[in-house]
Design a protein around this motif. Structure first.
Motif, PDB file in Angstrom:
ATOM      1  N   ALA A  14      -9.608   2.411  83.434  1.00 10.87           N
ATOM      2  CA  ALA A  14     -10.853   3.100  83.605  1.00 10.87           C
ATOM      3  C   ALA A  14     -11.524   3.100  84.921  1.00 10.87           C
ATOM      4  CB  ALA A  14     -11.745   2.691  82.396  1.00 10.87           C
ATOM      5  N   ALA A  15     -11.360   1.912  85.363  1.00 10.50           N
ATOM      6  CA  ALA A  15     -12.186   1.902  86.814  1.00 10.50           C
ATOM      7  C   ALA A  15     -11.501   2.611  87.799  1.00 10.50           C
ATOM      8  CB  ALA A  15     -11.929   0.315  87.297  1.00 10.50           C
ATOM      9  N   ARG A  16     -10.150   2.550  87.934  1.00 16.53           N
ATOM     10  CA  ARG A  16      -9.457   3.314  88.860  1.00 16.53           C
ATOM     11  C   ARG A  16      -9.830   4.765  88.686  1.00 16.53           C
ATOM     12  NH1 ARG A  16      -5.778   0.845  92.019  1.00 16.53           N
ATOM     13  NH2 ARG A  16      -6.753   2.667  93.522  1.00 16.53           N
ATOM     14  N   SER A  17      -9.941   5.251  87.487  1.00 19.78           N
ATOM     15  CA  SER A  17     -10.135   6.743  87.348  1.00 19.78           C
ATOM     16  C   SER A  17     -11.571   7.299  87.667  1.00 19.78           C
ATOM     17  CB  SER A  17     -10.047   7.032  85.848  1.00 19.78           C
ATOM     18  OG  SER A  17     -11.099   6.602  85.022  1.00 19.78           O
TER      19      SER A  17
END
Lengths: 258, 223
Positions: free
Chosen positions: B127-130
């Motif tokens: 989620a964070a990387r996206s």
């Protein structure tokens, strides 16, 4: 034997997957799949679990890399792109299990990338986050932590988190599969609204009724291949392939009215 | 009863060694704080590095953690004090105790932190990387705070267990509580200094135990 779907489009594609394959160990899960998504188009990927839908979706923001083939976003090959984080701001993603940050409020779940990736001031990041929470009907829940929200609310916060970065393409990986049936509607309403506002979307979903209603194009994937693709009325109303008919019959949808 | 009082809580003996024992408390507090500060910090950094680097670079950290969790702390202290001089490294008893206990605490802390970091779901990373957050930002702001919540209870318990090992310093001439009490015991042929030592340890560590109870209640381990 299934036919291999060859897309023929006149509109310039925003996203183009060209003959992509994926091998995990010695198991090939995708076999040369091609797919195009035009601007403002809403494309649904449907198919049985294990058909490779999610993997295909995850190519589009490089959470997964194809073993071969090309992924073009706005005409550029993203596999050769150096700055992955720039691409990821143009391509929003919503996950089946929401994946909200449990230690941050709903507002900061939305604001953190605005603050740290797009370098907005804290005040501006909060204002934008608040605006997008309002867009998904959660203006009053900004200070709530994820554990205090229902599944439907959590998923809408996750949508706001992706939308706040102003993406050109939104990816949805079974956005309603983890939700109680009575909470599905609120999430679908948000996706309907995004469609109305012209967002380009690629959606993996088992909500056939919704696909029939909201899709511009439905792609049926089975065992790593595109079996059949087309407008929802054609694919649901008059499927051509035996496998498509079998799959759709499980939803008692083929030929019925959405 | 009179003999018991005379042997274990003798007021004359108590008064005679009071000042010296207070000095020992000061030194024990100093040693404990140094061990906690450096051990926890080193373990934390090693745990984070182990998650962030490719598998091959994790090997030295794994070896370090396994070795220092396997050897009894007493052996490490004795080796530091009696064997290192043969390698030309001469450290005071205090430094030997500090170094040894710091490394032991670091090894355990590293394992606990690493376990906590690994227990945070893959979805959090994705989620964070996206959203375009980098891997270091994701580790420090998204994953690490969640791992810390999960590990703060076992970490507190382990920290207390290792902090008490400052008493092992008594065998390598560190003038901490037990060491001073033992020499007072020999000099006076009376057990009162040991009673004093026991009371001092309670005064020192009871607040930590209470704190750990509160922590366990506040941050249940399932995160």
């Amino acid at each position: 034997m299934p036919i291999v779907y060859k897309p023929e489009y006149t509109m310039a594609a925003l996203l183009k997957l060209d003959n992509v394959s994926k091998t995990f160990g010695d198991r090939e899960v995708l076999h040369g799949v091609s797919l195009e998504v035009a601007p403002k188009e809403v494309v649904f990927l449907v198919g049985p679990s294990g058909s490779g839908k999610s993997t295909l979706l995850r190519f589009c923001n490089l959470l997964e890399h194809p073993s071969s083939g090309a992924v073009l976003f706005e005409g550029a090959d993203i596999l050769k792109q150096k700055n992955v984080n720039a691409l990821r701001q143009s391509v929003g993603m919503v996950f089946q299990s929401f994946n909200l940050y449990p230690h941050m409020t709903a507002l900061w779940n939305v604001a953190i990338a605005l603050r740290l990736v797009q370098r907005k001031s804290a005040r501006e990041a909060r204002e934008i986050a608040h605006h997008f929470l309002a867009e998904v009907g959660l203006a009053h829940r900004g200070s709530a932590y994820p554990a205090e929200l229902s599944g439907g609310q959590q998923q809408r916060v996750a949508i706001a988190r992706a939308l706040a970065l102003k993406p050109k393409l939104m990816l949805f990986d079974e956005p309603t599969s983890a939700l109680d049936p009575e909470l599905v509607g609120s999430v679908l309403d948000v996706i309907r609204k995004m469609r109305h506002e012209g967002m380009t979307m690629l959606i993996v979903s088992h909500e056939m009724q919704f696909a029939r209603e909201a899709a511009d194009k439905v792609v049926f994937l089975d065992q790593g291949r595109v079996v059949e693709a087309g407008a929802p009325a054609a694919l649901f109303g008059n499927p051509q392939q035996q496998r498509t008919i079998e799959f759709l019959s499980r939803f008692s949808l083929a030929g019925s009215h959405g | 009863m009179g003999r018991f009082v005379d042997q274990f809580i003798n007021p004359v003996i108590w008064a005679r060694y009071w000042d010296e024992m207070l000095g020992a408390i000061g030194l024990t507090v100093q040693l404990t704080l140094l061990v906690l500060l450096t051990g926890l910090l080193l373990g934390l950094v090693l745990g984070l590095i182990r998650v962030a680097v490719p598998p091959l670079f994790r090997i030295p950290i794994v070896i370090f953690a396994d070795v220092f969790r396997a050897i009894p702390p007493l052996v490490i202290l004795v080796v530091n004090y009696f064997a290192l001089p043969f390698a030309g490294i001469r450290l005071s008893g205090f430094d030997c105790a500090w170094l040894g206990l710091c490394l032991v605490l670091a090894a355990f802390t590293e394992e606990i932190i690493y376990g906590g970091l690994r227990a945070v779901g893959k979805g959090q990373w994705e989620a964070a990387r996206s959203t375009g957050l980098g891997s270091v930002t994701t580790l420090m702001l998204i994953v690490f705070p969640q791992a810390l919540r999960m590990t703060v209870a076992p970490l507190t318990n382990r920290t207390i267990a290792i902090a008490k090992n400052t008493a092992l310093g008594s065998v390598i001439a560190v003038p901490e509580i037990l060491n001073i009490a033992m020499s007072a015991l020999s000099n006076s042929a009376n057990s009162t200094p040991l009673t004093m030592a026991a009371l001092f340890y309670i005064v020192l560590f009871a607040p930590l135990i209470v704190f750990s109870r509160w922590i366990e209640h506040r941050f249940p381990q399932r995160g």
